[in-house]
Design a protein around this motif. Sequence first.
Motif, PDB file in Angstrom:
ATOM      1  N   ARG A   1       0.395  33.228 -35.205  1.00  0.00           N
ATOM      2  CA  ARG A   1      -0.587  34.023 -34.446  1.00  0.00           C
ATOM      3  C   ARG A   1      -0.858  33.418 -33.058  1.00  0.00           C
ATOM      4  O   ARG A   1      -0.970  34.145 -32.065  1.00  0.00           O
ATOM      5  CB  ARG A   1      -1.882  34.109 -35.265  1.00  0.00           C
ATOM      6  N   THR A   2      -0.974  32.107 -33.000  1.00  0.00           N
ATOM      7  CA  THR A   2      -1.220  31.444 -31.703  1.00  0.00           C
ATOM      8  C   THR A   2      -0.073  31.712 -30.736  1.00  0.00           C
ATOM      9  O   THR A   2      -0.280  32.006 -29.563  1.00  0.00           O
ATOM     10  CB  THR A   2      -1.388  29.921 -31.915  1.00  0.00           C
ATOM     11  N   HIS A   3       1.144  31.624 -31.244  1.00  0.00           N
ATOM     12  CA  HIS A   3       2.319  31.888 -30.394  1.00  0.00           C
ATOM     13  C   HIS A   3       2.305  33.327 -29.880  1.00  0.00           C
ATOM     14  O   HIS A   3       2.511  33.577 -28.689  1.00  0.00           O
ATOM     15  CB  HIS A   3       3.595  31.600 -31.186  1.00  0.00           C
ATOM     16  N   LEU A   4       2.026  34.273 -30.783  1.00  0.00           N
ATOM     17  CA  LEU A   4       2.035  35.695 -30.384  1.00  0.00           C
ATOM     18  C   LEU A   4       0.963  35.950 -29.337  1.00  0.00           C
ATOM     19  O   LEU A   4       1.187  36.661 -28.350  1.00  0.00           O
ATOM     20  CB  LEU A   4       1.824  36.592 -31.609  1.00  0.00           C
ATOM     21  N   PHE A   5      -0.189  35.346 -29.523  1.00  0.00           N
ATOM     22  CA  PHE A   5      -1.282  35.501 -28.552  1.00  0.00           C
ATOM     23  C   PHE A   5      -0.884  34.883 -27.208  1.00  0.00           C
ATOM     24  O   PHE A   5      -1.091  35.482 -26.142  1.00  0.00           O
ATOM     25  CB  PHE A   5      -2.543  34.823 -29.101  1.00  0.00           C
ATOM     26  N   ASN A   6      -0.267  33.684 -27.258  1.00  0.00           N
ATOM     27  CA  ASN A   6       0.112  32.996 -26.017  1.00  0.00           C
ATOM     28  C   ASN A   6       1.198  33.724 -25.231  1.00  0.00           C
ATOM     29  O   ASN A   6       1.342  33.498 -24.026  1.00  0.00           O
ATOM     30  CB  ASN A   6       0.585  31.567 -26.312  1.00  0.00           C
ATOM     31  N   LEU A   7       1.953  34.603 -25.906  1.00  0.00           N
ATOM     32  CA  LEU A   7       2.969  35.373 -25.190  1.00  0.00           C
ATOM     33  C   LEU A   7       2.341  36.239 -24.094  1.00  0.00           C
ATOM     34  O   LEU A   7       3.021  36.670 -23.168  1.00  0.00           O
ATOM     35  CB  LEU A   7       3.769  36.250 -26.163  1.00  0.00           C
TER      36      LEU A   7
ATOM     37  N   ASN B   1       4.234  25.507 -26.283  1.00  0.00           N
ATOM     38  CA  ASN B   1       4.567  26.339 -27.451  1.00  0.00           C
ATOM     39  C   ASN B   1       4.520  25.489 -28.722  1.00  0.00           C
ATOM     40  O   ASN B   1       5.194  25.792 -29.693  1.00  0.00           O
ATOM     41  CB  ASN B   1       5.949  26.976 -27.285  1.00  0.00           C
ATOM     42  N   LEU B   2       3.716  24.424 -28.693  1.00  0.00           N
ATOM     43  CA  LEU B   2       3.732  23.448 -29.777  1.00  0.00           C
ATOM     44  C   LEU B   2       2.515  23.552 -30.689  1.00  0.00           C
ATOM     45  O   LEU B   2       1.417  23.890 -30.237  1.00  0.00           O
ATOM     46  CB  LEU B   2       3.785  22.033 -29.183  1.00  0.00           C
ATOM     47  N   GLY B   3       2.722  23.209 -31.941  1.00  0.00           N
ATOM     48  CA  GLY B   3       1.621  23.101 -32.889  1.00  0.00           C
ATOM     49  C   GLY B   3       1.088  21.682 -32.892  1.00  0.00           C
ATOM     50  O   GLY B   3       1.561  20.816 -32.154  1.00  0.00           O
ATOM     51  N   LYS B   4       0.120  21.480 -33.750  1.00  0.00           N
ATOM     52  CA  LYS B   4      -0.527  20.169 -33.850  1.00  0.00           C
ATOM     53  C   LYS B   4       0.464  19.076 -34.261  1.00  0.00           C
ATOM     54  O   LYS B   4       0.291  17.905 -33.935  1.00  0.00           O
ATOM     55  CB  LYS B   4      -1.635  20.280 -34.906  1.00  0.00           C
ATOM     56  N   ASP B   5       1.530  19.482 -34.969  1.00  0.00           N
ATOM     57  CA  ASP B   5       2.543  18.515 -35.409  1.00  0.00           C
ATOM     58  C   ASP B   5       3.551  18.193 -34.308  1.00  0.00           C
ATOM     59  O   ASP B   5       4.505  17.455 -34.520  1.00  0.00           O
ATOM     60  CB  ASP B   5       3.276  19.052 -36.648  1.00  0.00           C
ATOM     61  N   GLY B   6       3.363  18.779 -33.114  1.00  0.00           N
ATOM     62  CA  GLY B   6       4.245  18.482 -31.989  1.00  0.00           C
ATOM     63  C   GLY B   6       5.537  19.290 -31.999  1.00  0.00           C
ATOM     64  O   GLY B   6       6.414  19.082 -31.161  1.00  0.00           O
ATOM     65  N   ARG B   7       5.679  20.213 -32.928  1.00  0.00           N
ATOM     66  CA  ARG B   7       6.911  21.020 -32.994  1.00  0.00           C
ATOM     67  C   ARG B   7       6.630  22.448 -32.541  1.00  0.00           C
ATOM     68  O   ARG B   7       5.497  22.912 -32.636  1.00  0.00           O
ATOM     69  CB  ARG B   7       7.433  21.051 -34.423  1.00  0.00           C
ATOM     70  N   PRO B   8       7.695  23.148 -32.044  1.00  0.00           N
ATOM     71  CA  PRO B   8       7.475  24.543 -31.629  1.00  0.00           C
ATOM     72  C   PRO B   8       6.865  25.364 -32.771  1.00  0.00           C
ATOM     73  O   PRO B   8       7.267  25.221 -33.921  1.00  0.00           O
ATOM     74  CB  PRO B   8       8.876  25.048 -31.287  1.00  0.00           C
ATOM     75  N   LEU B   9       5.900  26.199 -32.434  1.00  0.00           N
ATOM     76  CA  LEU B   9       5.246  27.044 -33.430  1.00  0.00           C
ATOM     77  C   LEU B   9       6.268  28.037 -33.998  1.00  0.00           C
ATOM     78  O   LEU B   9       7.168  28.480 -33.269  1.00  0.00           O
ATOM     79  CB  LEU B   9       4.111  27.840 -32.775  1.00  0.00           C
ATOM     80  N   PRO B  10       6.134  28.411 -35.269  1.00  0.00           N
ATOM     81  CA  PRO B  10       7.004  29.467 -35.811  1.00  0.00           C
ATOM     82  C   PRO B  10       6.870  30.746 -34.976  1.00  0.00           C
ATOM     83  O   PRO B  10       5.798  31.005 -34.423  1.00  0.00           O
ATOM     84  CB  PRO B  10       6.460  29.682 -37.225  1.00  0.00           C
ATOM     85  N   ARG B  11       7.938  31.519 -34.884  1.00  0.00           N
ATOM     86  CA  ARG B  11       7.940  32.704 -34.002  1.00  0.00           C
ATOM     87  C   ARG B  11       6.886  33.736 -34.372  1.00  0.00           C
ATOM     88  O   ARG B  11       6.491  34.543 -33.536  1.00  0.00           O
ATOM     89  CB  ARG B  11       9.319  33.389 -34.038  1.00  0.00           C
ATOM     90  N   ASP B  12       6.485  33.735 -35.649  1.00  0.00           N
ATOM     91  CA  ASP B  12       5.489  34.732 -36.058  1.00  0.00           C
ATOM     92  C   ASP B  12       4.084  34.128 -36.133  1.00  0.00           C
ATOM     93  O   ASP B  12       3.174  34.751 -36.668  1.00  0.00           O
ATOM     94  CB  ASP B  12       5.880  35.344 -37.412  1.00  0.00           C
TER      95      ASP B  12
ATOM     96  N   SER C   1      -1.728  45.358 -24.846  1.00  0.00           N
ATOM     97  CA  SER C   1      -0.576  46.003 -24.219  1.00  0.00           C
ATOM     98  C   SER C   1       0.737  45.474 -24.797  1.00  0.00           C
ATOM     99  O   SER C   1       1.788  46.068 -24.602  1.00  0.00           O
ATOM    100  CB  SER C   1      -0.620  45.842 -22.697  1.00  0.00           C
ATOM    101  N   LEU C   2       0.678  44.342 -25.516  1.00  0.00           N
ATOM    102  CA  LEU C   2       1.870  43.829 -26.208  1.00  0.00           C
ATOM    103  C   LEU C   2       1.848  44.182 -27.692  1.00  0.00           C
ATOM    104  O   LEU C   2       2.700  43.727 -28.453  1.00  0.00           O
ATOM    105  CB  LEU C   2       1.957  42.302 -26.055  1.00  0.00           C
ATOM    106  N   GLY C   3       0.824  44.935 -28.102  1.00  0.00           N
ATOM    107  CA  GLY C   3       0.750  45.328 -29.508  1.00  0.00           C
ATOM    108  C   GLY C   3       0.066  44.305 -30.395  1.00  0.00           C
ATOM    109  O   GLY C   3       0.125  44.406 -31.620  1.00  0.00           O
ATOM    110  N   PHE C   4      -0.584  43.329 -29.778  1.00  0.00           N
ATOM    111  CA  PHE C   4      -1.353  42.347 -30.562  1.00  0.00           C
ATOM    112  C   PHE C   4      -2.747  42.921 -30.723  1.00  0.00           C
ATOM    113  O   PHE C   4      -3.518  42.965 -29.762  1.00  0.00           O
ATOM    114  CB  PHE C   4      -1.386  41.011 -29.795  1.00  0.00           C
TER     115      PHE C   4
ATOM    116  N   GLN D   1      12.144  29.812 -27.478  1.00  0.00           N
ATOM    117  CA  GLN D   1      10.981  29.392 -28.259  1.00  0.00           C
ATOM    118  C   GLN D   1      11.322  28.304 -29.272  1.00  0.00           C
ATOM    119  O   GLN D   1      10.444  27.611 -29.772  1.00  0.00           O
ATOM    120  CB  GLN D   1      10.364  30.640 -28.919  1.00  0.00           C
ATOM    121  N   SER D   2      12.629  28.118 -29.554  1.00  0.00           N
ATOM    122  CA  SER D   2      12.982  27.092 -30.544  1.00  0.00           C
ATOM    123  C   SER D   2      12.940  25.688 -29.931  1.00  0.00           C
ATOM    124  O   SER D   2      12.984  24.696 -30.634  1.00  0.00           O
ATOM    125  CB  SER D   2      14.376  27.373 -31.112  1.00  0.00           C
ATOM    126  N   GLN D   3      12.895  25.622 -28.592  1.00  0.00           N
ATOM    127  CA  GLN D   3      12.863  24.335 -27.890  1.00  0.00           C
ATOM    128  C   GLN D   3      11.444  24.045 -27.387  1.00  0.00           C
ATOM    129  O   GLN D   3      10.762  24.957 -26.929  1.00  0.00           O
ATOM    130  CB  GLN D   3      13.806  24.376 -26.675  1.00  0.00           C
TER     131      GLN D   3
END
Length: 295
Positions: A103-109, A90-101, A177-180, A271-273
């Motif tokens: 696009r990559t995170h929403l797709f990965n859900l 659930n990490l971005g290029k900076d090594g931190r969890p992606l923001p909840r909104d 089916s998840l509304g994405f 998702q914050s961890q």
Amino acid sequence: MPVAIRQLHPHFVGEVSGVDLRQKLTPREAADIEAGMDQYAVLIFHGQDITDEQQLAFARHFGERENAHGGNVTRKEDYRLTSGLNDVSNLGKDGRPLPRDHRTHLFNLGNCLWHSDSSFRPIPAKFSLLSARLVNPKGGNTEFADMRAAYDALDDETRGEIEELICEHSLIYSRGSLGFLDYSEEEKRLFKPVLQRLVRTHPVHGRKSLYLSSHAGGIIGMTMPEARLLLRDLTEHATQPEFVYVHRWTLHDLVMWDNRQTMHRVRRYDQSQPRDMRRATVAGTAPTVAQQAAE
Ligand code: OGA
Ligand code: MN
């Protein structure tokens, strides 16, 4: 030390001991593991503190590496991993969890829906090998369903009804089916539906399995509502607790599954961890059904 496998579930899943994945496998070890995959469909290796290169080298014993192109909405320049592994964290290029909104995170859900990896590709994946580099403290178990046992448990009438059916699979169906629903024109082209048999036969032992996935969104010759209901019913059947194994991750587990005879999903997690999971994907060798000629 010889490879030893202990079965963990009445239908499938083996826990492997006697292998160090940092070392090059002997031909005998590789053959034992491949035979174990055919039989158990999911293999668990504990305590494997490996690098990306060691993970890829291990995967290469079982076939070619599948190219990740066309399997996500992440731009090349935003990739965190450049080693050739699929980033399932659930990490971005900076090594931190992606923001909840994000696009990559929403797709990965979409990985929280039951699926078989790359069933949206004309030649879908053979094996996936997932390595736990950082485990989330809350949630994030991965569940597996034995699609051979699920097939075996169908009644004769249902088996007859579905034997020759061909489904349409696309990332647009699972994410939809998840509304994405928002895609660029290029993504729409990339995620164009492909055809897959609903019942497939394992090339080594010949057992049949239900080839289901959240990517399946239509059946040739059926109306959409009828197709979706049938797929839903079959998925409900195949993911009953008796066919499911729940994997609770510990650091440096490596779990390997056969996408031709199982489905899997990850359960929701905090998702914050950070949760750092990296996947090597072994390409399949043949389509399940001839594809339509390109338009
Ligand atoms: C995958 C996947 C599940 C998980 O790697 O293909 O679906 O536990 N991952 O992250
Ligand atoms: Mn997956």
